[in-house]
Design an enzyme around this catalytic site. Structure first.
Site, mmCIF file in Angstrom:
data_model
loop_
_atom_site.group_PDB
_atom_site.id
_atom_site.type_symbol
_atom_site.label_atom_id
_atom_site.label_comp_id
_atom_site.label_asym_id
_atom_site.label_seq_id
_atom_site.Cartn_x
_atom_site.Cartn_y
_atom_site.Cartn_z
ATOM 1 N N LYS A 1 9.684 6.675 0.340
ATOM 2 C CA LYS A 1 8.379 6.586 -0.346
ATOM 3 C C LYS A 1 7.947 5.114 -0.268
ATOM 4 O O LYS A 1 8.467 4.268 -0.991
ATOM 5 C CB LYS A 1 8.599 7.077 -1.763
ATOM 6 C CG LYS A 1 7.536 7.095 -2.828
ATOM 7 C CD LYS A 1 6.210 6.566 -2.609
ATOM 8 C CE LYS A 1 5.765 5.729 -3.792
ATOM 9 N NZ LYS A 1 4.748 4.762 -3.395
ATOM 10 N N GLU B 1 16.845 -3.739 -6.143
ATOM 11 C CA GLU B 1 16.524 -5.118 -5.775
ATOM 12 C C GLU B 1 15.189 -5.440 -6.418
ATOM 13 O O GLU B 1 14.149 -4.917 -6.013
ATOM 14 C CB GLU B 1 16.449 -5.265 -4.257
ATOM 15 C CG GLU B 1 17.837 -5.247 -3.636
ATOM 16 C CD GLU B 1 17.831 -5.349 -2.127
ATOM 17 O OE1 GLU B 1 18.866 -5.021 -1.530
ATOM 18 O OE2 GLU B 1 16.797 -5.747 -1.570
ATOM 19 N N CYS C 1 10.674 -12.128 -2.809
ATOM 20 C CA CYS C 1 11.556 -12.042 -3.980
ATOM 21 C C CYS C 1 12.472 -13.258 -4.084
ATOM 22 O O CYS C 1 12.822 -13.683 -5.175
ATOM 23 C CB CYS C 1 12.376 -10.762 -3.916
ATOM 24 S SG CYS C 1 13.309 -10.614 -2.394
ATOM 25 N N GLU D 1 7.677 -14.034 -13.229
ATOM 26 C CA GLU D 1 7.491 -13.954 -11.777
ATOM 27 C C GLU D 1 6.000 -13.833 -11.470
ATOM 28 O O GLU D 1 5.347 -12.884 -11.894
ATOM 29 C CB GLU D 1 8.232 -12.725 -11.219
ATOM 30 C CG GLU D 1 8.172 -12.665 -9.711
ATOM 31 C CD GLU D 1 8.787 -11.390 -9.125
ATOM 32 O OE1 GLU D 1 8.485 -10.297 -9.633
ATOM 33 O OE2 GLU D 1 9.553 -11.504 -8.149
HETATM 34 P P1 NAD Z 1 6.484 -1.991 -7.817
HETATM 35 O O1 NAD Z 1 7.684 -1.857 -8.682
HETATM 36 O O2 NAD Z 1 5.148 -1.936 -8.452
HETATM 37 O O3 NAD Z 1 6.451 -0.843 -6.699
HETATM 38 C C1 NAD Z 1 7.527 -0.675 -5.789
HETATM 39 C C2 NAD Z 1 7.547 0.774 -5.346
HETATM 40 O O4 NAD Z 1 7.856 1.600 -6.461
HETATM 41 C C3 NAD Z 1 6.234 1.290 -4.789
HETATM 42 O O5 NAD Z 1 6.497 2.132 -3.700
HETATM 43 C C4 NAD Z 1 5.666 2.084 -5.961
HETATM 44 O O6 NAD Z 1 4.792 3.091 -5.559
HETATM 45 C C5 NAD Z 1 6.920 2.670 -6.558
HETATM 46 N N1 NAD Z 1 6.823 3.061 -7.971
HETATM 47 C C6 NAD Z 1 6.022 2.558 -8.933
HETATM 48 N N2 NAD Z 1 6.259 3.172 -10.102
HETATM 49 C C7 NAD Z 1 7.250 4.080 -9.882
HETATM 50 C C8 NAD Z 1 7.943 5.014 -10.704
HETATM 51 N N3 NAD Z 1 7.690 5.134 -12.001
HETATM 52 N N4 NAD Z 1 8.899 5.776 -10.149
HETATM 53 C C9 NAD Z 1 9.215 5.653 -8.833
HETATM 54 N N5 NAD Z 1 8.578 4.800 -8.007
HETATM 55 C C10 NAD Z 1 7.610 4.012 -8.529
HETATM 56 O O7 NAD Z 1 6.701 -3.329 -6.984
HETATM 57 P P2 NAD Z 1 5.657 -4.016 -5.998
HETATM 58 O O8 NAD Z 1 4.580 -4.640 -6.814
HETATM 59 O O9 NAD Z 1 5.307 -3.051 -4.917
HETATM 60 O O10 NAD Z 1 6.571 -5.151 -5.325
HETATM 61 C C11 NAD Z 1 6.722 -6.433 -5.822
HETATM 62 C C12 NAD Z 1 8.039 -6.580 -6.562
HETATM 63 O O11 NAD Z 1 9.125 -6.289 -5.681
HETATM 64 C C13 NAD Z 1 8.305 -7.991 -7.059
HETATM 65 O O12 NAD Z 1 8.763 -7.959 -8.369
HETATM 66 C C14 NAD Z 1 9.404 -8.505 -6.129
HETATM 67 O O13 NAD Z 1 10.207 -9.526 -6.654
HETATM 68 C C15 NAD Z 1 10.156 -7.264 -5.868
HETATM 69 N N6 NAD Z 1 10.970 -7.402 -4.646
HETATM 70 C C16 NAD Z 1 12.318 -7.603 -4.803
HETATM 71 C C17 NAD Z 1 13.118 -7.782 -3.678
HETATM 72 C C18 NAD Z 1 14.608 -8.030 -3.820
HETATM 73 O O14 NAD Z 1 15.301 -7.961 -2.809
HETATM 74 N N7 NAD Z 1 15.117 -8.323 -5.002
HETATM 75 C C19 NAD Z 1 12.548 -7.752 -2.408
HETATM 76 C C20 NAD Z 1 11.165 -7.559 -2.310
HETATM 77 C C21 NAD Z 1 10.391 -7.373 -3.440
#
Ligand code: NAD
Length: 511
Positions: A196, A271, A305, A405
């Protein structure tokens, strides 16, 4: 923009339009059991480029029914994929890597257009993605291997077996590369997948699924369902056929997923977010520290990240070092992401732009200085989500700009007194993903590395990944590790098998 770069931008736009045409025309569909299919409900959502926020394609909007179809396809394909010898899985993964290399230009251009990331970084990300597949291809034949743990009476040995169909949920920052980082080890382990991708960056997820099938991945092994996190993401994390969820995204979403997956006892790998310190001591090589600190926050639009979003600088060098940071920051200008000279492109979405710019006002309110950026560009390269590279200076650990963040091209500089003070500030955030330490004192580097609350520490270096090493965070930055064998700990079950040599005493009961 000079003439040469303007010509290259034009050439990139021309190539992009060829790759984009089928996407515009047909939209993006799910890939379930090897077939591109629309949502059962027939509903779609619009996808726009951050370059101008104008919708350019319709994307199938999945729901419970589509997840059910995809999860069942993954469940049905599992027995066959699990039984496929590791050596055959290795060949298929290599074939996928070949396909990625063959399509590297298409991937980079589409990713850049869909996410706003500068093309110079997306070219590298496409190649890195192929490397991820090759690395895990090499590991596939031995993934099953465990340990030999004999005693006087038993031969114990462990084997590893794929956990089952898994859900992989990915974010919008460098989405293609991040997806390969999850999909490659899961396939190498023998798991089947429902992926997804983020709703703000769906284009290259479809391309990846297509390339995997063109490379010979059997139907049902990798399924893709597009849609909104709160709809289709929730359905995936609740589905009983899905045994584990590998998630990359925000910490708050991670905790929601843990709750959603609890009734079906999902294994989770998270992550999550970060607010990573880059600690610069006076005895460091300051030129290299400056290069690394600015690169790690201003590359990839700061939507990274492991970015060095906090730079902690020893007081004696703070005035000079922060001046140099400001000069560097002011020199980084926004550009069209498809211009090969661009370092900083538009942020992913107007909602994210709003979040990032809200910290500009907050920084001033909290009493920090803003010696560079803190505004949107006066003459943006296009009507998209641009912000200037920004430096907040003279901040302190109590400020929200120093602990939350921001996930944009925004660096917060904080002076510190000594080693203890640096450590206190570094650890005074809810996150614990990465840390960067700059010093020429080896003892101090070792002491700081041991005490700092982070899953990964780089000393006198920016983030340089070596694929066998563990990648992951502590505290609110994550659960579990990726990379090398660590990935197999998640995607596989370890089974112990004990064979008696026949000479141990079996307790008698009832005789
Ligand atoms: P997000 O949590 O908003 O969304 C990530 C994914 O989760 C998307 O596909 C979204 O549709 C899905 N999602 C949202 N709500 C959900 C739910 N209730 N149940 C299941 N899936 C759901 O994150 P984002 O804004 O897309 O990405 C940015 C974040 O990702 C930042 O916080 C960043 O630090 C983090 N990130 C972490 C790493 C790491 O390796 N630690 C790497 C890249 C990004």
């Amino acid at each position: 923009m000079n003439m040469e770069s303007s010509a290259l931008l034009k050439a990139n736009l021309k190539k992009l339009s060829d790759y984009l045409e089928p996407v515009r025309e047909n939209g993006l569909q799910h890939l379930i059991n090897g077939e591109m299919v629309a949502s059962a409900s027939g509903t779609t959502f619009e996808n726009a480029s951050p370059i101008d926020n104008i919708a350019f394609c319709d994307v199938s909007r999945g729901d419970n029914t589509d997840i059910d179809r995809a999860a069942n396809a993954a469940k049905n394909a599992f027995a066959g994929w699990r039984a496929t010898p590791g050596s055959e899985r290795r060949e298929i993964l290599h074939a996928i890597a070949d396909k990625i290399v063959e399509h590297a230009e298409e991937i980079a251009l589409l990713e850049s257009y869909d996410t706003g990331q500068a093309i110079r970084f997306m070219q590298k990300a496409a190649i890195r993605s192929a490397a991820n597949f090759r690395f895990f291809a090499g590991r596939a034949p031995d993934a099953v291997n465990g340990l030999s743990l004999p005693t006087d009476t038993h031969v114990n040995y462990t084997i590893r077996q794929p956990i089952g169909p898994v859900g992989i949920i990915t974010p919008w920052n460098t989405p293609f590369m991040l997806s390969t980082w999850k999909i490659a080890p899961a396939l190498a382990a023998g798991c089947t997948i429902v992926h997804k991708p983020a709703e703000w960056s769906p284009v290259t997820a479809t391309l990846l699924a297509r390339l995997c099938h063109e490379a010979g991945l059997p139907p049902g092994v990798l399924n893709l369902v597009h849609g909104i996190g709160e709809e289709v993401g929730v359905a995936l994390t609740r589905h009983p056929a899905i045994k584990a969820i590998a998630f990359v995204g925000e910490s708050a979403t991670g905790s929601a997923i843990m709750a959603q997956g609890a009734p079906t006892l999902k294994r989770v790998h998270f992550e999550l977010g970060g607010k990573n310190p880059c600690i610069v001591f006076a005895d460091a090589d300051l030129d290299r520290a400056l290069d690394a600190a600015t690169f790690m926050i201003f590359s990839l639009n700061g939507e990274r990240c492991t970015s060095s979003s906090r730079v902690l600088v020893e007081k004696s060098i703070y005035p000079e070092f922060s001046k140099r940071l400001a000069v560097r920051t002011k020199a980084i200008h926004c550009g069209h992401p498809l211009d090969p000279d661009t370092w900083l492109g538009p942020l992913i979405h107007p909602r994210h732009l709003e979040k990032v710019t809200s910290y500009f006002d907050l920084a001033r309110k909290e009493g920090a200085e803003v010696p560079a950026g803190g505004v949107q560009p006066e003459t943006p390269p296009s009507p998209g989500n641009y912000v200037e590279a920004t430096l907040f200076a003279n901040a302190n650990a109590k400020m929200r700009i120093a602990s939350e963040e921001i996930f944009g091209p925004v660096l917060t500089a904080i002076p510190f007194e000594d080693e203890d003070d640096a450590l206190r500030i570094a650890n005074d955030v809810p996150y614990g993903l990465a840390a960067y330490i700059w010093t020429s004192d080896v003892g101090r580097a070792l002491r700081m590395s041991a005490e700092i609350e982070a899953g990964m520490v780089w000393v006198n270096s920016e983030n340089v990944r070596h694929l066998p090493t563990p990648f992951g965070g502590t505290k609110q930055s994550g659960i579990g590790r990726d990379g090398g064998d660590y990935s197999f700990d998640f995607y596989m079950e370890t089974k112990n098998i004990a064979l008696a040599t026949g000479n141990h005493r079996i307790p008698k009961i009832g005789s």
